[in-house]
Design a protein around this motif. Structure first.
Motif, PDB file in Angstrom:
ATOM      1  N   ALA A   1       1.417  20.793  46.228  1.00 56.95           N
ATOM      2  CA  ALA A   1       0.739  22.067  45.959  1.00 56.95           C
ATOM      3  C   ALA A   1      -0.740  21.815  45.680  1.00 56.95           C
ATOM      4  O   ALA A   1      -1.613  22.569  46.126  1.00 56.95           O
ATOM      5  CB  ALA A   1       1.394  22.769  44.765  1.00 56.95           C
ATOM      6  N   GLY A   2      -1.031  20.728  44.951  1.00 56.95           N
ATOM      7  CA  GLY A   2      -2.416  20.364  44.673  1.00 56.95           C
ATOM      8  C   GLY A   2      -3.179  20.010  45.936  1.00 56.95           C
ATOM      9  O   GLY A   2      -4.367  20.336  46.069  1.00 56.95           O
ATOM     10  N   TYR A   3      -2.516  19.357  46.872  1.00 54.52           N
ATOM     11  CA  TYR A   3      -3.167  19.028  48.148  1.00 54.52           C
ATOM     12  C   TYR A   3      -3.489  20.298  48.931  1.00 54.52           C
ATOM     13  O   TYR A   3      -4.563  20.422  49.518  1.00 54.52           O
ATOM     14  CB  TYR A   3      -2.293  18.076  48.963  1.00 54.52           C
ATOM     15  N   LEU A   4      -2.565  21.233  48.937  1.00 56.75           N
ATOM     16  CA  LEU A   4      -2.829  22.496  49.629  1.00 56.75           C
ATOM     17  C   LEU A   4      -3.948  23.268  48.933  1.00 56.75           C
ATOM     18  O   LEU A   4      -4.773  23.917  49.597  1.00 56.75           O
ATOM     19  CB  LEU A   4      -1.550  23.342  49.675  1.00 56.75           C
ATOM     20  N   ASN A   5      -4.005  23.171  47.620  1.00 56.43           N
ATOM     21  CA  ASN A   5      -5.015  23.903  46.851  1.00 56.43           C
ATOM     22  C   ASN A   5      -6.403  23.268  46.966  1.00 56.43           C
ATOM     23  O   ASN A   5      -7.418  23.930  46.743  1.00 56.43           O
ATOM     24  CB  ASN A   5      -4.596  23.961  45.379  1.00 56.43           C
ATOM     25  N   ASN A   6      -6.461  21.982  47.308  1.00 56.58           N
ATOM     26  CA  ASN A   6      -7.749  21.304  47.436  1.00 56.58           C
ATOM     27  C   ASN A   6      -8.594  22.019  48.498  1.00 56.58           C
ATOM     28  O   ASN A   6      -8.113  22.294  49.597  1.00 56.58           O
ATOM     29  CB  ASN A   6      -7.533  19.839  47.835  1.00 56.58           C
ATOM     30  N   PRO A   7      -9.869  22.333  48.208  1.00 53.11           N
ATOM     31  CA  PRO A   7     -10.691  23.079  49.166  1.00 53.11           C
ATOM     32  C   PRO A   7     -11.003  22.311  50.446  1.00 53.11           C
ATOM     33  O   PRO A   7     -11.538  22.891  51.394  1.00 53.11           O
ATOM     34  CB  PRO A   7     -11.963  23.385  48.380  1.00 53.11           C
ATOM     35  N   ASN A   8     -10.676  21.019  50.497  1.00 55.73           N
ATOM     36  CA  ASN A   8     -10.841  20.261  51.736  1.00 55.73           C
ATOM     37  C   ASN A   8      -9.742  20.567  52.746  1.00 55.73           C
ATOM     38  O   ASN A   8      -9.819  20.142  53.895  1.00 55.73           O
ATOM     39  CB  ASN A   8     -10.829  18.757  51.449  1.00 55.73           C
ATOM     40  N   VAL A   9      -8.709  21.294  52.312  1.00 55.95           N
ATOM     41  CA  VAL A   9      -7.545  21.587  53.170  1.00 55.95           C
ATOM     42  C   VAL A   9      -7.575  23.030  53.626  1.00 55.95           C
ATOM     43  O   VAL A   9      -7.750  23.949  52.823  1.00 55.95           O
ATOM     44  CB  VAL A   9      -6.233  21.284  52.415  1.00 55.95           C
ATOM     45  N   ALA A  10      -7.406  23.231  54.952  1.00 53.41           N
ATOM     46  CA  ALA A  10      -7.424  24.574  55.535  1.00 53.41           C
ATOM     47  C   ALA A  10      -6.065  25.246  55.491  1.00 53.41           C
ATOM     48  O   ALA A  10      -5.967  26.474  55.425  1.00 53.41           O
ATOM     49  CB  ALA A  10      -7.908  24.495  56.984  1.00 53.41           C
ATOM     50  N   GLY A  11      -4.993  24.459  55.536  1.00 55.03           N
ATOM     51  CA  GLY A  11      -3.640  24.988  55.557  1.00 55.03           C
ATOM     52  C   GLY A  11      -2.674  23.864  55.847  1.00 55.03           C
ATOM     53  O   GLY A  11      -3.074  22.699  55.978  1.00 55.03           O
ATOM     54  N   ALA A  12      -1.378  24.177  55.966  1.00 62.47           N
ATOM     55  CA  ALA A  12      -0.401  23.104  56.128  1.00 62.47           C
ATOM     56  C   ALA A  12       0.868  23.566  56.830  1.00 62.47           C
ATOM     57  O   ALA A  12       1.246  24.740  56.765  1.00 62.47           O
ATOM     58  CB  ALA A  12      -0.039  22.518  54.763  1.00 62.47           C
TER      59      ALA A  12
END
Length: 549
Positions: A226-237
């Protein structure tokens, strides 16, 4: 260049900046010192006679105790010193500090990706992630299909002439003959044009969790993802589920909502046990990922303030110079970022053992001070429960290059955090909320710690090393910082920034920090590619905090 260095006025050991010969008289700041045996560069020698039990001071703190008599000028080693650290207690807040001059950066910006929730990233990547290790093979199948077609498959700048080895082996060559063959062939790196111009990459994460261990580990994995998805470097998953694992889709969805109710990034779930065939399942993964990439490609880099940056502070493969050059330079950058309104994050709690008092005192609130002491105590107790402890932290490489106790290693490692007040103390997977210096509970293990930093929101990571390590991260650029120029030259395909000039006395820490911040802004803007990014060093290891059943 000085041959020796006293790090702190209260220290009773001296650091060798070059190899020293026995009985060589060395001048330092108006005084003379004579080692009585050869001292290797990065190692330390005694400034007075020590008896068994006497305290060894370095960086102004207790770093060990003598286990036998040590003569003035004798080398400090694991054979005559053992780990020792001061006890810590929560006392008065000591948050006064001297802010660095940041006038040259006051109006500087970077080109970042603005998310709808106000966060700003330095990358725009799409994730393909398994909720359980059973799906790793399918993640790799999707990677094989998507990377090359979409222009994210990078060629190497070398080839290996395997045909030569095959031909010689078929012609009767012996094993010894093959070992003398040079099969490395330098080539020009070839890259294909990206289909989605504004998407910096598709990152395919692999792990061995999600089921089979204790439920807490699966829950923690969902928190991390969830933290990886929330990171602003990530567009989606795109998340892959088998269907029956402990890390259920609903647990991840709940973790995402609790972490950020406003998150509106494209998100897809595919479940293999609902699919009729492997081909159908992979096709579903690819189709949904392509749909997500179309949406991700709509966002473009725009001007952003330095205050939006969140910098993870990491070290690995440390040597006796790390706490003198690379870490203090990173610490000065940390202080500069705090002054500019940004957010540095200091991790690796086992490598803060011995300097807890200073960090505790720097916490702005009593609550954070108490929490830091509590987290450190819990961590230490868990380590001792399995027959280990913080004193076992230094690796053979650390010891060989001058870091002989955990407290000595920690005193140098803590320099990455500069001198600013601490505004937040976070446990593993918790998200950054307060601007300013934060402490994050992670292991000392390089990849587990960088994985955690990105999972808590770091958008850049500086990683100091004295011995050399290729560690990178899938979503957050990792900038490798060498403590010495010999390493920077030898491993220039891995190292991004050299602080060896500080050891030689050619640059001040402040001068090197300004150079480093310039480089960080170039990386944050997509104008510079780190070596870990170029090599696709996408290391990802979640921290399992419990036993496996």
């Amino acid at each position: 260049m000085n041959k020796i260095l006293m790090v702190h006025p209260s220290d009773n050991v001296m650091v060798a900046l070059t190899d020293l010969e026995a009985n060589e008289t060395i001048s330092y700041e108006g005084s003379f010192y004579t080692p009585i045996e050869n001292i290797n560069a990065k190692h330390k020698f005694a400034l007075s006679d020590f008896n068994e039990g006497d305290e060894i001071q370095m960086y102004g703190v207790l770093v060990g105790k003598a286990t036998k008599e040590i003569k003035r000028g004798q080398a400090i080693t694991t054979s005559n010193v053992k780990h020792a650290a001061n006890e810590v207690k929560v006392g008065e807040r000591k948050t006064a500090w001297g802010k660095p001059d940041v006038s040259a950066f006051q109006h500087r910006t970077f080109q970042g990706y603005h998310r709808s929730d106000g966060q700003i990233g330095t990358q725009n990547v799409w994730l393909v992630v398994p909720l359980v290790f059973c799906e790793n093979r399918n993640v790799l199948a999707a990677k094989e299909i998507l990377e090359e077609k979409l222009g994210y498959s990078k060629g190497r700048d070398y080839e290996l002439d395997i045909d030569r080895l095959i031909s010689k082996s078929q012609s009767g060559a012996t094993a010894s003959d093959l070992l003398t063959e040079d099969i490395l062939v330098p080539t020009k790196e070839a890259t294909k044009e990206r289909v989605f111009k504004n998407v910096d990459g598709i990152k395919f994460l692999l792990h061995d969790g999600g089921c089979g261990g204790i439920r807490q580990d699966s829950d923690t994995l969902c928190q991390l993802l969830a933290g990886y998805l929330n990171n602003p470097n990530v567009a989606g998953a795109t998340f892959l589920s088998l269907g029956c694992q402990n890390a259920q889709v609903e647990i991840l969805q709940d973790a995402i909502f609790k972490m950020n109710p406003e998150l509106d990034k494209p998100l897809f779930f595919v479940e293999q046990q609902k699919s009729n065939s492997e081909g159908e399942f992979i096709a579903d993964i690819v189709t949904k990922t392509m749909a997500g990439l179309v949406e991700a490609n709509k966002i473009e880099r725009k001007e952003a303030p330095i205050s939006a940056l969140r910098l993870g502070l990491e070290c690995g493969g440390s040597d006796g110079f790390s706490g003198i050059s690379a870490n203090p330079v990173m610490g000065y950058v940390s202080d500069m970022l705090v002054t500019l309104g940004a957010t540095p994050i200091l991790a690796e709690f086992p490598e803060l053992n011995g300097v807890e008092q200073s960090l505790t005192d720097r916490c702005v609130t009593q609550t954070d001070a108490e929490r830091f002491v509590e987290l450190m105590a819990i961590y230490k107790k868990r380590a001792e429960a399995v027959g280990s402890g913080f004193d076992a932290n230094p690796s053979p490489g650390n010891i060989k290059d001058g870091l002989i106790t955990d407290a000595m290693k920690s005193a140098g490692a803590a320099k990455k955090g500069g001198s600013s007040p601490i505004v937040g103390v976070l446990d593993y997977t918790e998200q950054i909320k307060n601007k300013g210096l934060n402490l994050l509970c992670t292991p000392g293990n390089d990849v587990e710690s960088t994985t955690a930093l990105a999972g808590s929101g770091a958008t850049l990571i500086t990683f100091s090393t004295g011995l050399g390590t290729p560690t990178g991260n899938p979503i957050t650029p990792v900038i490798k910082v060498a403590s010495n120029s010999i390493l920077a030259e030898r491993m220039k395909d891995i190292i991004d920034f050299d602080t060896g000039a500080v050891v030689r006395g050619e640059n001040s820490i402040a001068e090197k920090a300004a150079e480093m911040l310039d480089y960080l802004l170039a990386v944050a803007s997509g104008k510079a590619e780190t070596n870990a990014m170029r090599l696709r060093q996408d290391d990802f290891i979640p921290w399992k905090r419990g036993i496996s059943l």
